[in-house]
Enzyme design. Structure first.
Site, PDB file in Angstrom:
ATOM      1  N   GLY A  34       0.791  -1.210   0.000  1.00 12.75           N
ATOM      2  CA  GLY A  34       0.000   0.000   0.000  1.00 12.75           C
ATOM      3  C   GLY A  34       0.827   1.264   0.000  1.00 12.75           C
TER       4      GLY A  34
ATOM      5  N   CYS B 246     -10.363 -17.214  13.052  1.00 11.99           N
ATOM      6  CA  CYS B 246     -10.626 -15.803  12.747  1.00 11.99           C
ATOM      7  C   CYS B 246     -10.546 -15.663  11.228  1.00 11.99           C
ATOM      8  CB  CYS B 246      -9.651 -14.888  13.487  1.00 11.99           C
ATOM      9  SG  CYS B 246      -7.911 -15.127  13.058  1.00 11.99           S
TER      10      CYS B 246
ATOM     11  N   LYS C 179       4.983  -9.534  -6.461  1.00 15.99           N
ATOM     12  CA  LYS C 179       4.804  -8.087  -6.417  1.00 15.99           C
ATOM     13  C   LYS C 179       5.999  -7.357  -7.030  1.00 15.99           C
ATOM     14  CE  LYS C 179       1.636  -7.720  -2.504  1.00 15.99           C
ATOM     15  NZ  LYS C 179       1.419  -7.205  -1.129  1.00 15.99           N
TER      16      LYS C 179
ATOM     17  N   CYS D  47      -3.449  -4.349   9.314  1.00 15.83           N
ATOM     18  CA  CYS D  47      -4.466  -3.913   8.354  1.00 15.83           C
ATOM     19  C   CYS D  47      -5.325  -5.082   7.892  1.00 15.83           C
ATOM     20  CB  CYS D  47      -3.797  -3.233   7.159  1.00 15.83           C
ATOM     21  SG  CYS D  47      -3.082  -1.616   7.541  1.00 15.83           S
TER      22      CYS D  47
ATOM     23  N   ASN E  90       4.588  -4.260   9.983  1.00 19.31           N
ATOM     24  CA  ASN E  90       4.772  -5.075  11.181  1.00 19.31           C
ATOM     25  C   ASN E  90       5.931  -4.525  12.003  1.00 19.31           C
ATOM     26  OD1 ASN E  90       7.365  -6.930  10.642  1.00 19.31           O
ATOM     27  ND2 ASN E  90       6.222  -6.713   8.722  1.00 19.31           N
TER      28      ASN E  90
ATOM     29  N   SER F  47      -7.166  -9.126  -2.851  1.00 20.79           N
ATOM     30  CA  SER F  47      -7.478  -8.220  -1.740  1.00 20.79           C
ATOM     31  C   SER F  47      -6.507  -7.056  -1.660  1.00 20.79           C
ATOM     32  CB  SER F  47      -7.469  -8.988  -0.417  1.00 20.79           C
ATOM     33  OG  SER F  47      -6.171  -9.482  -0.126  1.00 20.79           O
ATOM     34  N   ASN F  48      -5.383  -7.111  -2.382  1.00 17.69           N
ATOM     35  CA  ASN F  48      -4.428  -5.991  -2.403  1.00 17.69           C
ATOM     36  C   ASN F  48      -4.907  -4.840  -3.282  1.00 17.69           C
ATOM     37  OD1 ASN F  48      -1.759  -8.421  -2.740  1.00 17.69           O
ATOM     38  ND2 ASN F  48      -2.653  -7.619  -0.860  1.00 17.69           N
ATOM     39  N   LEU F  49      -5.743  -5.132  -4.263  1.00 22.19           N
ATOM     40  CA  LEU F  49      -6.013  -4.166  -5.330  1.00 22.19           C
ATOM     41  C   LEU F  49      -6.816  -2.960  -4.866  1.00 22.19           C
ATOM     42  CD1 LEU F  49      -6.832  -6.702  -8.197  1.00 22.19           C
ATOM     43  CD2 LEU F  49      -4.634  -5.655  -7.611  1.00 22.19           C
ATOM     44  N   GLN F  50      -7.435  -3.033  -3.701  1.00 23.14           N
ATOM     45  CA  GLN F  50      -8.211  -1.910  -3.171  1.00 23.14           C
ATOM     46  C   GLN F  50      -7.322  -0.735  -2.799  1.00 23.14           C
ATOM     47  OE1 GLN F  50      -7.679  -1.938   0.392  1.00 23.14           O
ATOM     48  NE2 GLN F  50      -9.342  -0.753   1.309  1.00 23.14           N
ATOM     49  N   ARG F  51      -6.013  -0.973  -2.622  1.00 23.52           N
ATOM     50  CA  ARG F  51      -5.116   0.094  -2.168  1.00 23.52           C
ATOM     51  C   ARG F  51      -3.748   0.062  -2.834  1.00 23.52           C
ATOM     52  NH1 ARG F  51      -5.517  -4.151   0.710  1.00 23.52           N
ATOM     53  NH2 ARG F  51      -3.738  -5.187   1.679  1.00 23.52           N
TER      54      ARG F  51
END
Length: 392
Positions: free
Chosen positions: A52, A350, A97, A199, A142, A80-84
């Site tokens: 991000g 979770c 990446k 995140c 982290n 799920s990475n593509l939103q940011r």
């Protein structure tokens, strides 16, 4: 004005006619000019992470004409990475990446040399990787890596352009021990494991890393050019919900163990142990939290074994997708532990497995013997057992 002793000098570089045209809006600024653009071309910047924060960093540093951009990352692009993570595209899902980022940088500015390090940054390789770069930009999420990057930068005398994001809030600073405080001066000790969710656990507004990453890119360019007043000795706080920026003055800690007057850290240490990210059981040697795989759990549930499936996510996550578990959010577990039968076998899950691991550790410390963690969480269940379930 910045007093950074390691501000890179021109390494005998010249701009081509194409570059003169490309950087024309820089060249007409007296603060940059021809010499400044040559300085950018001769500079080497290392980005820790291509996620991000690394996305806007890489894009804007490449567009600005930074000559060499190094990137450390070992992950692959996930949907799920593509939103940011705007440096990657839908077509890049599944690719490393580094490959995706390097290709995008080259498409923006073919004059930039991209150096990739497909590895997990560690105490064994950090000094060798960071040594040849002028500025280090921390885009990690982290605490072990943040302390590792900080300590390596202090030992090497490098400026560390810091940024962090969570939900709607961001932070940025420049930690440069020769001119001001380091990260340890601000955070002498890491928070207890699990206190600050990642995140992936807590979420992040998609545009937030774009804002904070662009601030980091701005600070990096100022450092390289030796202009303006960088965030050395300042912590910039941003609240997207209130659209509010605040600055806090930071001071060098004379007792800092790595940059203080009587330093006790002279080499890189075990940062996983320092941050307590290795799970330990109370009163015992270091052990691995007991795990069960999703396929194994599926088979046991099909045999109708007496298993309580405990979901420790938040209610809004449960609404997105659930597999019928008994919901007790992790934060409520200490107050609601009486709802659980310690005689039954309990499988805790979770989203990905980190919160449930902490729940398992907590329950075992209370005396629960038959409690295990679902490896990979509900995301692994949706991927390997029931592909009809949505993933988030």
């Amino acid at each position: 004005m910045i007093r950074c002793a390691d501000t890179p000098v021109e390494r005998d570089v010249q701009l081509t006619r194409e570059e003169m045209r490309r950087y024309g809006r820089h060249l007409i600024m007296p603060e940059v000019g021809l010499k400044g653009q040559q300085k950018l071309k001769s500079s080497k910047v290392l980005l820790i992470g291509a996620g991000g924060l690394g996305s806007p960093l890489a894009l804007y540093l490449a567009a600005a004409g930074v000559g060499t951009i190094g990137i450390v990352d070992f992950d692959v692009v996930d949907a799920s990475n593509l939103q940011r993570q705007i440096i990657h595209s839908t077509a890049d899902v599944g690719r490393p990446k580094l490959a995706s980022a390097a290709e995008r940088i080259q498409s923006i500015n073919p004059n930039v040399e991209v150096r990739t390090f497909e590895t997990l940054l560690s105490s064994e390789n950090a000094l060798d990787i960071l040594r040849e770069f002028d500025v280090i930009v921390d885009g990690t999420d982290n605490f072990p890596t943040r302390y590792l990057v900080n300590d390596a930068c202090v030992l090497l005398g490098k400026p560390n352009v810091y940024g962090s994001i969570f939900r709607f809030e961001g932070q940025a600073s420049v930690f440069y021990s020769r001119e001001g405080p380091c990260y340890r001066c601000l955070y002498p000790e890491p928070p207890p494991p699990g206190l600050v969710p990642s995140c992936a656990e807590g979420g992040v507004l998609g545009v937030l890393p774009g804002i904070v990453g662009t601030i980091q890119a701005t600070e990096t360019i100022k450092l390289l050019l030796g202009i303006g007043e960088p965030l050395i000795g300042w912590l910039l706080l941003f609240d997207a919900l209130k659209m509010n920026f605040r600055q806090l003055k930071l001071r060098k800690d004379p007792q800092c163990p790595i940059c203080g007057e009587h330093r006790t850290i002279h080499t890189l240490i075990d940062y996983e142990a320092f941050c307590g990210t290795t799970v330990r059981e109370m009163g015992s040697e270091e052990k691995t939290i007991p795990q069960i795989g999703v396929l194994n759990l599926k088979e046991r549930l099909e045999r109708k074994e007496d298993i309580l499936l405990l979901d420790v996510r938040e209610p809004h996550e449960y609404e997105i997708v659930n597999i019928g578990g008994y919901l007790i959010p992790l934060a409520e577990l200490p107050q609601r532990v009486n709802e659980l039968d310690s005689a039954r076998e309990i499988v805790v899950h979770c989203h990905h497995g980190s919160r449930s691991a902490r729940a398992v550790q907590f329950l075992r410390e209370l005396g629960f013997k038959k409690v295990v963690n679902l490896s990979g969480g509900i995301d692994a269940w949706a991927e390997e057992v029931d592909q009809s379930l949505p993933r988030y």
